[in-house]
Design a protein around this motif. Structure first.
Motif, PDB file in Angstrom:
ATOM      1  N   GLY A 150       0.817  -1.196   0.000  1.00  0.00           N
ATOM      2  CA  GLY A 150       0.000   0.000   0.000  1.00  0.00           C
ATOM      3  C   GLY A 150       0.855   1.252   0.000  1.00  0.00           C
ATOM      4  O   GLY A 150       2.072   1.197  -0.240  1.00  0.00           O
ATOM      5  N   GLN A 151       0.235   2.380   0.299  1.00  0.00           N
ATOM      6  CA  GLN A 151       0.931   3.662   0.280  1.00  0.00           C
ATOM      7  C   GLN A 151       0.966   4.269   1.679  1.00  0.00           C
ATOM      8  O   GLN A 151      -0.073   4.393   2.336  1.00  0.00           O
ATOM      9  CB  GLN A 151       0.234   4.632  -0.675  1.00  0.00           C
ATOM     10  CG  GLN A 151       0.954   5.939  -0.885  1.00  0.00           C
ATOM     11  CD  GLN A 151       2.296   5.772  -1.610  1.00  0.00           C
ATOM     12  OE1 GLN A 151       2.424   4.893  -2.475  1.00  0.00           O
ATOM     13  NE2 GLN A 151       3.280   6.569  -1.254  1.00  0.00           N
ATOM     14  N   ILE A 152       2.163   4.634   2.141  1.00  0.00           N
ATOM     15  CA  ILE A 152       2.285   5.262   3.454  1.00  0.00           C
ATOM     16  C   ILE A 152       1.824   6.712   3.346  1.00  0.00           C
ATOM     17  O   ILE A 152       2.359   7.478   2.537  1.00  0.00           O
ATOM     18  CB  ILE A 152       3.739   5.213   3.952  1.00  0.00           C
ATOM     19  CG1 ILE A 152       4.196   3.759   4.120  1.00  0.00           C
ATOM     20  CG2 ILE A 152       3.874   5.959   5.286  1.00  0.00           C
ATOM     21  CD1 ILE A 152       5.676   3.611   4.454  1.00  0.00           C
ATOM     22  N   PRO A 153       0.827   7.129   4.135  1.00  0.00           N
ATOM     23  CA  PRO A 153       0.350   8.518   4.071  1.00  0.00           C
ATOM     24  C   PRO A 153       1.454   9.511   4.421  1.00  0.00           C
ATOM     25  O   PRO A 153       2.337   9.226   5.234  1.00  0.00           O
ATOM     26  CB  PRO A 153      -0.773   8.549   5.118  1.00  0.00           C
ATOM     27  CG  PRO A 153      -1.211   7.121   5.259  1.00  0.00           C
ATOM     28  CD  PRO A 153       0.026   6.309   5.063  1.00  0.00           C
ATOM     29  N   ASP A 154       1.381  10.696   3.800  1.00  0.00           N
ATOM     30  CA  ASP A 154       2.418  11.712   4.014  1.00  0.00           C
ATOM     31  C   ASP A 154       2.530  12.128   5.477  1.00  0.00           C
ATOM     32  O   ASP A 154       3.623  12.429   5.962  1.00  0.00           O
ATOM     33  CB  ASP A 154       2.123  12.948   3.159  1.00  0.00           C
ATOM     34  CG  ASP A 154       2.330  12.684   1.663  1.00  0.00           C
ATOM     35  OD1 ASP A 154       2.982  11.673   1.331  1.00  0.00           O
ATOM     36  OD2 ASP A 154       1.841  13.491   0.851  1.00  0.00           O
ATOM     37  N   ARG A 166       5.161  10.423   7.928  1.00  0.00           N
ATOM     38  CA  ARG A 166       6.616  10.507   7.783  1.00  0.00           C
ATOM     39  C   ARG A 166       7.221  10.877   9.140  1.00  0.00           C
ATOM     40  O   ARG A 166       6.946  11.938   9.690  1.00  0.00           O
ATOM     41  CB  ARG A 166       6.989  11.556   6.736  1.00  0.00           C
ATOM     42  CG  ARG A 166       6.608  11.146   5.317  1.00  0.00           C
ATOM     43  CD  ARG A 166       6.929  12.237   4.325  1.00  0.00           C
ATOM     44  NE  ARG A 166       6.436  11.916   3.000  1.00  0.00           N
ATOM     45  CZ  ARG A 166       6.431  12.765   1.971  1.00  0.00           C
ATOM     46  NH1 ARG A 166       6.913  13.996   2.140  1.00  0.00           N
ATOM     47  NH2 ARG A 166       5.943  12.387   0.806  1.00  0.00           N
ATOM     48  N   GLY A 219       8.655   8.210  -0.417  1.00  0.00           N
ATOM     49  CA  GLY A 219       8.770   7.132  -1.398  1.00  0.00           C
ATOM     50  C   GLY A 219       8.544   5.747  -0.823  1.00  0.00           C
ATOM     51  O   GLY A 219       9.128   4.773  -1.308  1.00  0.00           O
ATOM     52  N   ASN A 220       7.685   5.676   0.213  1.00  0.00           N
ATOM     53  CA  ASN A 220       7.365   4.380   0.827  1.00  0.00           C
ATOM     54  C   ASN A 220       8.580   3.689   1.433  1.00  0.00           C
ATOM     55  O   ASN A 220       8.628   2.458   1.547  1.00  0.00           O
ATOM     56  CB  ASN A 220       6.699   3.434  -0.189  1.00  0.00           C
ATOM     57  CG  ASN A 220       5.197   3.360  -0.002  1.00  0.00           C
ATOM     58  OD1 ASN A 220       4.600   4.222   0.644  1.00  0.00           O
ATOM     59  ND2 ASN A 220       4.577   2.341  -0.552  1.00  0.00           N
ATOM     60  N   GLY A 234      -2.386   0.285   4.536  1.00  0.00           N
ATOM     61  CA  GLY A 234      -1.001  -0.082   4.304  1.00  0.00           C
ATOM     62  C   GLY A 234      -0.456  -0.972   5.400  1.00  0.00           C
ATOM     63  O   GLY A 234      -1.069  -1.125   6.465  1.00  0.00           O
TER      64      GLY A 234
END
Length: 613
Positions: free
Chosen positions: A143-147, A150, A185-186, A585
């Motif tokens: 999946g995609q790590i939310p911004d 970070r 960038g994950n 994710g």
């Protein structure tokens, strides 16, 4: 525990409605773990670490249940005594070693251990300790790590360095922090490190446990013997308790550029998150001389003022309880003694806009019980539970108001806030998990099943009356969290660990405080986690679509936490959308992560602003 004032109490109410649970999460098959887990760590060594090593190197606990002695790192026929000891001191130390082997250990072996302090139960399966893991990069991400994620998620837990020779409670283990760093960038990396407490470093140098375990070993006559042995060893100079005796295994808070690791038995320890995601213990932290006694595991950062509020309890000396407040620069601005008749277990408390809300409940410390062969931590059914409402700006504690709340023991409190009743009375609302039997965490109960009821406690400051409403019944909910930017303010949702089968956690429950409705996310068969942590999409002070500076919403954010698949023997970090309670994710972890206690999230920006020392 403490003296209580009598107030009229209104009958409790009950409310619980369940929504349709979300679908059970089904584990997804992913690529193999990035780094190889060491099956027998005692025979292998980690690559060279950036963290200053302990001397001699830490003995590495087995990843299987610790039921056999860990191999000694020193020759038991040639005890490793500190070089500063003179011959007479070494002789005395040798005599004490013999006393332990001939008298105390046989005495302990004769005792039948209850499950609450039986090492075969307390540190079995995924409660068993692991070895340190230096930072591992390039983890598999699904999946995609939310911004907004970070930064680094850190979670504390107990990880005993030595195999227990006698009783051992889960809370007795040495503190280990697990850190998952999430980047652009994950990208994801993981590491875990012992917090280098004074206790840990001294025992590692000596090659064996020297400090008594406060819950597992300090029971009955053998506990008194253990305590006497420790005091004698300290008198001889073999160990130094003045440098701290705690394990720093429970709470974590990020305040004034420092990550602090805490347990109830010592000052906090400052742990630095390094640029590559590794962890380094800086040392004990006393707020520049502002703190000279242990801090409980759950201090509170006021999201409005930025101040830190904390409590400290002392089992022996009066006052048994103190309240502290530190300004945004870490300077102590309040130290208030709170008068109590007897020492009490105060693991958590709450804050509102104007008050600190302090529980004085029925789990108390009575050291005299050890003389009778029992535990010093007991449930006192004759004591009335109550809450103290202390104005934050009270300099002497004279303005504290105590309100009775019968039949209430909350090990953890989720939130609190101020309201005004229809008649204009000031009301304090507290949300917490009421546990029954109250001492279930410490003492074995074979007949009474554990019940943990998420409850709303309302206290009228004019009349002194209280009421308790069960928000969710029939479901054990513990270690709840809210949006930290709304701490001390009214919140509509809570995010709770589903503590079933106790002490494991099988999922996360999103609870509507008003209606009691529940939306569940279940981890799946053979999969368990722990306390969730909520990260808002908008940071405090960010500007929303309407151009207004926002502090965050109840469910506009993400939940994160470690999960262990016991059947597949895999660990991962799960990320859920708090609004939909659906997975967005996950990160496959390179090593087993044991079940632990409490965690927090440090943003990428906050990491850049860490204190230098």
């Amino acid at each position: 525990m403490h003296a209580s004032l009598h107030f009229i109490t209104t009958p409790p109410q009950s409310s619980s409605t369940l929504k349709t649970p979300s679908k059970t999460h089904t584990p997804t098959t992913q690529n193999a773990a990035v780094c190889k887990i060491l099956i027998n760590p005692m025979r292998k060594k980690l690559p060279r670490e950036s963290q200053k090593p302990l001397k001699p190197s830490l003995p590495l606990p087995k990843t299987k249940p610790l039921v056999e002695p860990v191999p000694e790192i020193v020759d038991p026929t040639k005890p490793c005594y500190p070089s500063h000891l003179n011959p007479l001191q070494k002789l005395a130390a040798s005599v004490l070693d013999k006393l332990e082997a001939v008298v105390i250990e046989p005495l302990e072996k004769k005792q039948k251990l209850p499950k609450t302090i039986d090492p075969a139960v307390q540190i079995s399966g995924n409660f068993a300790p692991v070895r340190e893991c230096p930072v591992q990069h390039g983890l598999d991400v699904l999946g995609q790590i939310p911004d907004c994620l970070r930064g680094v998620y850190v979670r504390n837990g107990a990880n005993p360095m030595f195999t227990p020779s006698g009783g051992h409670h889960l809370f007795d283990g040495d503190g280990m922090i697990h850190a998952l760093t999430l980047g652009v960038g994950n990208k994801a990396s993981y590491s875990c490190r012992y917090t280098r407490t004074s206790r840990l470093k001294q025992e590692a140098k000596l090659g064996r446990p020297m400090f008594p375990k406060p819950i597992g070993e300090l029971h009955g006559h053998s506990g008194l013997a253990r305590l006497g042995l420790f005091l004698a060893r300290a008198a001889v100079g073999l160990v130094d308790g003045s440098l701290g005796i705690g394990v720093a295994n429970a709470g974590l808070v990020y305040f004034n550029g420092r990550l602090l690791a805490m347990s109830e038995d010592d000052l906090p320890y400052n742990v630095k998150v390094k640029g590559d995601g590794d962890l380094e213990t800086i040392g004990r932290f006393n707020f520049n001389g502002g703190l000279d006694r242990p801090m409980i595991a759950h201090p509170k950062v006021d999201p409005v003022t930025g101040e830190l509020h904390a409590l400290s309890y002392d089992v022996v000396n009066k006052p048994h309880l103190k309240y502290y407040k530190f300004d945004t620069c870490g300077r102590k601005s309040r130290e208030v003694g709170i008068t109590l008749e007897q020492p009490t277990m105060v693991h958590d408390f709450a804050i509102t806009e104007n008050y600190a809300v302090i529980p004085d409940q029925q789990v108390v410390f009575k050291l005299s019980e050890m003389m009778k062969g029992g535990s010093p931590v007991i449930y006192d059914p004759k004591k009335m539970s109550r809450f103290g409402i202390l104005p934050k700006n009270d300099e002497e504690g004279l303005g504290i108001q105590w309100i009775n709340v019968p039949d209430c023991f909350c090990f953890h409190l989720c939130n609190a806030w101020e309201e005004t009743s229809d008649s204009g009375d000031p009301i304090i609302v507290v949300i917490g998990s009421c546990m029954n039997p109250p001492d279930s965490v410490f003492n074995e109960h074979n007949t009474d099943p554990l019940r943990i009821e998420l409850s709303e406690i309302r206290m009228n400051m004019r009349s002194g009356e209280s009421s308790r409403r069960v928000i969710v019944s029939g479901l054990n909910l513990e270690v709840g969290v809210v949006n930290k930017q709304l701490l001390g303010q009214k919140t509509g949702y809570l995010y709770m660990a589903i503590a079933e089968p106790w002490p494991k956690c099988s999922g996360i429950a999103k609870v509507d405080v008003e209606t009691g409705s529940v939306t569940k996310y279940m981890y799946g068969t053979g999969r368990f986690g722990g306390e969730p942590f909520y990260v808002p999409k908008l940071r405090s002070g960010s500007v929303g679509n309407n151009g207004v500076v926002q502090g965050g919403d109840d469910d506009e954010g993400y939940l994160m936490g470690f999960v262990r698949d016991e059947r597949e023997e895999k660990s991962e970090m799960l990320i859920l959308d708090a609004s939909s309670m659906k997975q967005v994710g996950s990160v496959r972890l390179p090593a087993r992560v044991p079940y632990g206690f409490h965690g927090t999230f440090i943003s990428e920006q906050d990491l850049k602003e860490q204190a230098l020392s």
